[in-house]
Design an enzyme around this catalytic site. Structure first.
Site, PDB file in Angstrom:
ATOM      1  N   GLU A 209       0.820  -1.294  -0.028  1.00  0.00           N
ATOM      2  CA  GLU A 209      -0.110   0.023   0.159  1.00  0.00           C
ATOM      3  C   GLU A 209       0.932   1.341  -0.038  1.00  0.00           C
ATOM      4  O   GLU A 209       0.478   2.262   0.386  1.00  0.00           O
ATOM      5  CB  GLU A 209      -0.969  -0.158   1.108  1.00  0.00           C
ATOM      6  CG  GLU A 209      -1.827  -1.216   0.960  1.00  0.00           C
ATOM      7  CD  GLU A 209      -3.203  -1.143   2.167  1.00  0.00           C
ATOM      8  OE1 GLU A 209      -2.796  -0.202   2.848  1.00  0.00           O
ATOM      9  OE2 GLU A 209      -3.931  -1.865   1.865  1.00  0.00           O
ATOM     10  N   LYS A 339     -15.720  -1.708   3.166  1.00  0.00           N
ATOM     11  CA  LYS A 339     -15.088  -2.090   1.969  1.00  0.00           C
ATOM     12  C   LYS A 339     -16.265  -2.618   1.164  1.00  0.00           C
ATOM     13  O   LYS A 339     -16.620  -3.752   1.231  1.00  0.00           O
ATOM     14  CB  LYS A 339     -14.064  -3.119   2.271  1.00  0.00           C
ATOM     15  CG  LYS A 339     -12.888  -2.543   2.766  1.00  0.00           C
ATOM     16  CD  LYS A 339     -11.972  -3.901   3.262  1.00  0.00           C
ATOM     17  CE  LYS A 339     -10.511  -3.746   3.857  1.00  0.00           C
ATOM     18  NZ  LYS A 339      -9.915  -5.069   4.457  1.00  0.00           N
TER      19      LYS A 339
HETATM   20  P1  PGA Z   1      -6.419  -5.976   2.103  1.00  0.00           P
HETATM   21  O1  PGA Z   1      -6.276  -5.674   3.417  1.00  0.00           O
HETATM   22  O2  PGA Z   1      -7.166  -4.978   1.143  1.00  0.00           O
HETATM   23  O3  PGA Z   1      -5.288  -6.644   1.537  1.00  0.00           O
HETATM   24  O4  PGA Z   1      -7.702  -7.221   2.134  1.00  0.00           O
HETATM   25  C1  PGA Z   1      -6.733  -4.182   4.018  1.00  0.00           C
HETATM   26  C2  PGA Z   1      -7.136  -4.296   5.384  1.00  0.00           C
HETATM   27  O5  PGA Z   1      -7.028  -5.314   5.979  1.00  0.00           O
HETATM   28  O6  PGA Z   1      -7.508  -3.493   6.028  1.00  0.00           O
HETATM   29 ZN    ZN Z   2      -8.015  -4.613   8.046  1.00  0.00          ZN
END
Ligand code: PGA
Ligand code: ZN
Length: 420
Positions: A209, A339
């Protein structure tokens, strides 16, 4: 009203070089728009299904040709020529067409790409910014921009596991603009890179990231380093800039025990450890402090740290209304990491949002570790009035695409960043 003429799917690459999905949507008035969806590495077990080809000879099985074909074929056939009065109406058709509880037939990646491409096409046809179109899906949000929670250090699945926990984040508390927030984050990132070079002789290599991945000997040392970087950059930790941690503890939870920093802790021991971190450092956000199946112990964690920190559920909740309801009833946490691709349509994500808000929770809108240059998540964070936006670090184009979109919205609206 928006009549869909066609949708088309395409396999593209995400920021980790893995395939993901882009959908294009054309309306009958000729308006065309596209949207790309992200993909996680540190995924929750209860996430909606990502359709992958499974052909080990190509992209190690991660190809998205089947998902692209589902959009151009079955989904296009079901939508073409139909008039959808709302986002909900379109999403309902997609959910019904898939017909499985976790979108395992057509794939949450295909479905979400179409859901967002349609939203963008409708907004374009109406001549309105995307955040404004998103805003219509929920009760009116305040005219503010989200506070940023920015990855400084990575570990866990995003950095080869050199430290078990996944993120140490910085949260500028007092900045009133996006512009000032990003400038502060830059100072701290630079200070952290200098500290890492001095302490470990390590050049600035980046994790998934865009954050730094120091070879700290323990989680505590990594948190300490973040507090030092804040001070080195001229800010007061806890006053100007606070810390957050994404513990992502499901990924080091085995047979009922947490395997952390060379120790084996039971749930009570893990709660003690998290409480010690929040007492020693200005931590205002603890995400996935316990594992996704450790439901019995989450209420004790919340009770123990809620005066200092939000208790944020990511893998625990998977943006899934049923899991959020369970967490509300059991007082397991008090904040939702939202998400959209964990659930698969904008409409279901909006339900998750409403449910969390009805319990008085904070909402942190998050992108994934595998992102694209598409910035729709920035519009969503603004349009839905999220408290915080978690977009990884400040480097790499898939991250800056979202920050740059927030800067654009800031210039156009003059809205301030939400007070902490
Ligand atoms: P991921 O992790 O997008 O790799 O699943 C992000 C998070 O755990 O917040
Ligand atoms: Zn997370």
């Amino acid at each position: 009203m928006a009549i869909v003429s066609a949708v088309q799917g395409r396999e593209i690459l995400d920021s980790r070089g893995r395939p993901t999905i882009q959908a294009a949507c054309v309306l009958s008035d000729g308006t065309a728009a596209a949207a790309s969806v992200p993909s996680g590495a540190s995924t929750g077990a209860a996430e909606a299904h990502e359709l992958r080809d499974g052909d080990s000879a190509r992209y190690r099985g991660l190809g998205c040709r089947k998902a692209a074909a589902a959009i151009s074929g079955e989904i296009c056939a079901a939508l073409a020529g139909r008039d959808f009065a709302s986002q909900d109406a379109l999403d309902e058709v997609l959910i019904g067409l898939d017909g499985t509880p976790n979108k395992s037939r057509l794939g949450a990646n295909s479905i979400l790409a179409v859901s967002v491409a349609f939203a963008r096409a409708r907004a374009a046809a109406a001549g309105e910014p995307l955040y404004q179109a998103f805003a219509r899906m929920l009760p009116a949000a305040p005219h503010v921009l989200p506070r940023l929670t920015i990855n400084l250090f990575s570990g866990g699945k995003h950095a080869g596991g050199q430290v078990a926990i996944q993120d140490v984040l910085m949260i500028p508390l007092r900045t009133q603009s996006m512009d000032a927030t990003l400038a502060a984050a830059h100072e701290i990132y630079e200070a952290a890179a200098e500290l890492i070079l001095a302490r470990f002789g390590m050049r600035r290599l980046r994790a998934d990231e865009g954050g730094l991945a120091p070879p700290a000997n323990s989680t505590r040392e990594m948190i300490e380093l973040a507090a030092e970087a804040i001070a080195k950059a001229g800010f007061t930790p806890g006053v100007d800039v606070a810390l957050g941690v994404d513990v992502a503890s499901s990924h080091f939870f085995r047979e009922g025990r947490y395997h952390l920093d060379g120790e084996v802790l039971d749930s009570a021991g893990m709660i003690d450890r998290l409480a010690q971190w929040t007492e020693a450092y200005p931590i205002v956000s603890v995400e996935d402090g316990l594992a996704e199946d450790d439901w019995d112990h989450w209420p004790a964690l919340r009770e123990r740290i809620q005066n200092r920190s939000i208790v944020l559920g990511d893998d625990l909740l998977c943006t899934n209304p049923a899991r959020i309801s369970r967490a509300i009833e059991s007082a397991a946490c008090n904040a939702l990491l939202l998400k959209v691709n964990q659930i698969g349509t904008l409409t279901e994500a909006a339900s998750a949002y409403r449910l969390a808000r009805s319990a008085g929770w904070k909402i942190v809108l998050s992108v994934r570790s595998g992102e694209t240059e598409d910035a729709w998540a920035a519009d969503l964070a603004v349009g839905w009035g999220a408290d915080q936006f978690k977009n990884g670090s400040i480097t790499q184009a898939e991250r800056t695409a979202k920050y740059n979109r927030l800067l654009e919205i800031e210039t156009q609206t003059g809205w301030p960043v939400r007070p902490f």
